[in-house]
Design a protein around this motif. Sequence first.
Motif, mmCIF file in Angstrom:
data_model
loop_
_atom_site.group_PDB
_atom_site.id
_atom_site.type_symbol
_atom_site.label_atom_id
_atom_site.label_comp_id
_atom_site.label_asym_id
_atom_site.label_seq_id
_atom_site.Cartn_x
_atom_site.Cartn_y
_atom_site.Cartn_z
ATOM 1 N N PHE A 263 51.670 66.389 12.499
ATOM 2 C CA PHE A 263 51.325 67.812 12.580
ATOM 3 C C PHE A 263 51.940 68.465 13.810
ATOM 4 O O PHE A 263 52.257 69.654 13.798
ATOM 5 C CB PHE A 263 49.801 67.985 12.609
ATOM 6 N N GLU A 264 52.100 67.685 14.878
ATOM 7 C CA GLU A 264 52.614 68.239 16.127
ATOM 8 C C GLU A 264 54.139 68.323 16.153
ATOM 9 O O GLU A 264 54.693 69.157 16.859
ATOM 10 C CB GLU A 264 52.137 67.378 17.302
ATOM 11 N N GLU A 265 54.808 67.440 15.390
ATOM 12 C CA GLU A 265 56.262 67.326 15.501
ATOM 13 C C GLU A 265 56.955 67.667 14.177
ATOM 14 O O GLU A 265 57.839 66.944 13.714
ATOM 15 C CB GLU A 265 56.629 65.911 15.957
ATOM 16 N N ARG A 266 56.572 68.766 13.591
ATOM 17 C CA ARG A 266 57.220 69.200 12.349
ATOM 18 C C ARG A 266 58.700 69.491 12.570
ATOM 19 O O ARG A 266 59.539 69.159 11.734
ATOM 20 C CB ARG A 266 56.527 70.438 11.802
ATOM 21 N N ASP A 267 59.006 70.122 13.671
ATOM 22 C CA ASP A 267 60.414 70.458 13.938
ATOM 23 C C ASP A 267 61.267 69.198 14.052
ATOM 24 O O ASP A 267 62.404 69.168 13.565
ATOM 25 C CB ASP A 267 60.515 71.280 15.229
ATOM 26 N N ASP A 268 60.716 68.154 14.676
ATOM 27 C CA ASP A 268 61.465 66.899 14.784
ATOM 28 C C ASP A 268 61.676 66.273 13.407
ATOM 29 O O ASP A 268 62.756 65.726 13.120
ATOM 30 C CB ASP A 268 60.710 65.924 15.690
ATOM 31 N N LEU B 48 71.861 72.862 5.256
ATOM 32 C CA LEU B 48 71.656 73.808 6.349
ATOM 33 C C LEU B 48 70.341 73.549 7.092
ATOM 34 O O LEU B 48 70.321 73.452 8.315
ATOM 35 C CB LEU B 48 71.686 75.238 5.807
ATOM 36 N N ARG B 49 69.252 73.419 6.379
ATOM 37 C CA ARG B 49 67.955 73.156 7.025
ATOM 38 C C ARG B 49 66.949 72.669 5.993
ATOM 39 O O ARG B 49 67.131 72.868 4.797
ATOM 40 C CB ARG B 49 67.435 74.405 7.741
ATOM 41 N N TYR B 50 65.920 72.061 6.535
ATOM 42 C CA TYR B 50 64.803 71.573 5.728
ATOM 43 C C TYR B 50 63.512 72.035 6.398
ATOM 44 O O TYR B 50 63.365 71.939 7.621
ATOM 45 C CB TYR B 50 64.827 70.042 5.622
ATOM 46 N N GLU B 51 62.592 72.543 5.613
ATOM 47 C CA GLU B 51 61.330 73.049 6.139
ATOM 48 C C GLU B 51 60.167 72.406 5.381
ATOM 49 O O GLU B 51 60.148 72.412 4.152
ATOM 50 C CB GLU B 51 61.235 74.575 6.008
ATOM 51 N N ILE B 52 59.216 71.848 6.153
ATOM 52 C CA ILE B 52 57.990 71.314 5.544
ATOM 53 C C ILE B 52 57.055 72.477 5.249
ATOM 54 O O ILE B 52 56.675 73.227 6.149
ATOM 55 C CB ILE B 52 57.317 70.298 6.479
ATOM 56 N N LYS B 53 56.686 72.630 4.005
ATOM 57 C CA LYS B 53 55.777 73.714 3.637
ATOM 58 C C LYS B 53 54.323 73.342 3.871
ATOM 59 O O LYS B 53 53.525 74.173 4.297
ATOM 60 C CB LYS B 53 55.989 74.103 2.165
ATOM 61 N N ASP B 54 53.983 72.091 3.590
ATOM 62 C CA ASP B 54 52.576 71.727 3.694
ATOM 63 C C ASP B 54 52.450 70.232 3.934
ATOM 64 O O ASP B 54 53.202 69.435 3.364
ATOM 65 C CB ASP B 54 51.823 72.125 2.419
ATOM 66 N N LEU B 55 51.483 69.878 4.793
ATOM 67 C CA LEU B 55 51.101 68.483 5.032
ATOM 68 C C LEU B 55 49.612 68.371 4.705
ATOM 69 O O LEU B 55 48.784 68.999 5.357
ATOM 70 C CB LEU B 55 51.358 68.083 6.491
ATOM 71 N N THR B 56 49.296 67.562 3.701
ATOM 72 C CA THR B 56 47.910 67.491 3.247
ATOM 73 C C THR B 56 47.415 66.056 3.291
ATOM 74 O O THR B 56 47.827 65.223 2.471
ATOM 75 C CB THR B 56 47.784 68.028 1.807
ATOM 76 N N PRO B 57 46.543 65.734 4.264
ATOM 77 C CA PRO B 57 45.952 64.392 4.291
ATOM 78 C C PRO B 57 44.811 64.296 3.289
ATOM 79 O O PRO B 57 44.376 65.302 2.713
ATOM 80 C CB PRO B 57 45.440 64.281 5.735
ATOM 81 N N PRO B 58 44.270 63.099 3.048
ATOM 82 C CA PRO B 58 43.129 62.948 2.124
ATOM 83 C C PRO B 58 41.902 63.717 2.612
ATOM 84 O O PRO B 58 41.797 64.080 3.787
ATOM 85 C CB PRO B 58 42.883 61.429 2.119
ATOM 86 N N LYS B 59 40.954 63.949 1.700
ATOM 87 C CA LYS B 59 39.767 64.726 2.035
ATOM 88 C C LYS B 59 38.949 64.059 3.141
ATOM 89 O O LYS B 59 38.382 64.734 4.007
ATOM 90 C CB LYS B 59 38.898 64.906 0.786
ATOM 91 N N GLU B 60 38.878 62.717 3.117
ATOM 92 C CA GLU B 60 38.102 62.028 4.140
ATOM 93 C C GLU B 60 38.702 62.271 5.527
ATOM 94 O O GLU B 60 37.987 62.485 6.514
ATOM 95 C CB GLU B 60 38.053 60.522 3.854
ATOM 96 N N ILE B 61 40.039 62.239 5.587
ATOM 97 C CA ILE B 61 40.714 62.484 6.867
ATOM 98 C C ILE B 61 40.510 63.929 7.309
ATOM 99 O O ILE B 61 40.308 64.213 8.498
ATOM 100 C CB ILE B 61 42.207 62.155 6.751
ATOM 101 N N LEU B 62 40.535 64.844 6.335
ATOM 102 C CA LEU B 62 40.318 66.251 6.675
ATOM 103 C C LEU B 62 38.926 66.463 7.266
ATOM 104 O O LEU B 62 38.757 67.183 8.262
ATOM 105 C CB LEU B 62 40.490 67.119 5.424
ATOM 106 N N HIS B 63 37.905 65.819 6.657
ATOM 107 C CA HIS B 63 36.543 65.940 7.175
ATOM 108 C C HIS B 63 36.447 65.353 8.588
ATOM 109 O O HIS B 63 35.803 65.940 9.474
ATOM 110 C CB HIS B 63 35.558 65.251 6.244
ATOM 111 N N ALA B 64 37.086 64.198 8.779
ATOM 112 C CA ALA B 64 37.054 63.569 10.108
ATOM 113 C C ALA B 64 37.766 64.436 11.138
ATOM 114 O O ALA B 64 37.297 64.588 12.274
ATOM 115 C CB ALA B 64 37.706 62.182 10.046
#
Length: 301
Positions: free
Chosen positions: A128-133, A154-170
């Motif tokens: 999450f911190e190093e999307r540009d890298d 030319l470039r690549y862009e991450i649109k979304d990073l989605t962890p599992p629901k348990e990780i999201l709750h934590a």
Amino acid sequence: MEIALLILIAVVIFIAKALKVVPQQSAWVVERLGKFHSVLSPGLNIVVPFIDRIAYRHLLKEVPMDVPSQICITKDNTQLQVDGILYFQVTDPKLASYGTSDYVFAITQLAQTTLRSVIGKMELDKTFEERDDINRAVVDALDEAALSWGVKVLRYEIKDLTPPKEILHAMQAQITAEREKRAVIATSEGKQQEQVNLANGARQAAIAKSEGEKQAAINNAQGQAEAIKAVADATAQAIRTVAAAIEAPGGMNAVNLKVAEKYVEAFGNVAKEGNTLILPGNLADMGSLVAAAMSVVKAQK
């Protein structure tokens, strides 16, 4: 007549097949008898009908391509669903035609495998911190491989990073705990600063009070000194006046008169105020003193 009409029709068809108009920002690959012959640039071009054919048509504009969502495993063994978008451009129409059977599919697959490799070297928090890298790593790997395909990534862009629901709750619980921790720290720091401010205020008040008392003491001392000095000056002035009066003609007689009057007055008061009369041991001397005083008084009158 019919033969002439057929010839005219054939000429029109021949010319129509010989003239090719290529749109702007496009490139057409021409094959002659099944072999690469040339690349038609934008504008009007002439080919040989029935011998030359347009084998490939390429768009030279920048093309955005959605990379299908996929599951990646991070370094700390956490599943992460990643969705991104890729921007590329055809730079060499010949290589884009013959370098690979489908450069779009090749770029898509390479983007997915590169993304899995890059994320597999990172922990979940770092992703999450190093999307540009991550974006730069994917672009570098794709660009190097796509050179042989006549494509520039030319470039690549991450649109979304989605962890599992348990990780999201934590993660949400961790964020809440961090916020509560910062709130408690901020409150304690505010109270600490309040105490510091109160202590500084009390210190400044004590200093101001002591300074005021000091100045008041100085002022009182100076006032007392001025008063003593004024009394001393008045006494000195009175002494100088008395001395001057004594030095004047008849001054000594006036002094003797005043002394005699005070003596007689004091002796009379002692006799009136108490039942006991205190007399000097030498009454003869006492009588002489009274007589002398009375003589002085009579002489002055």
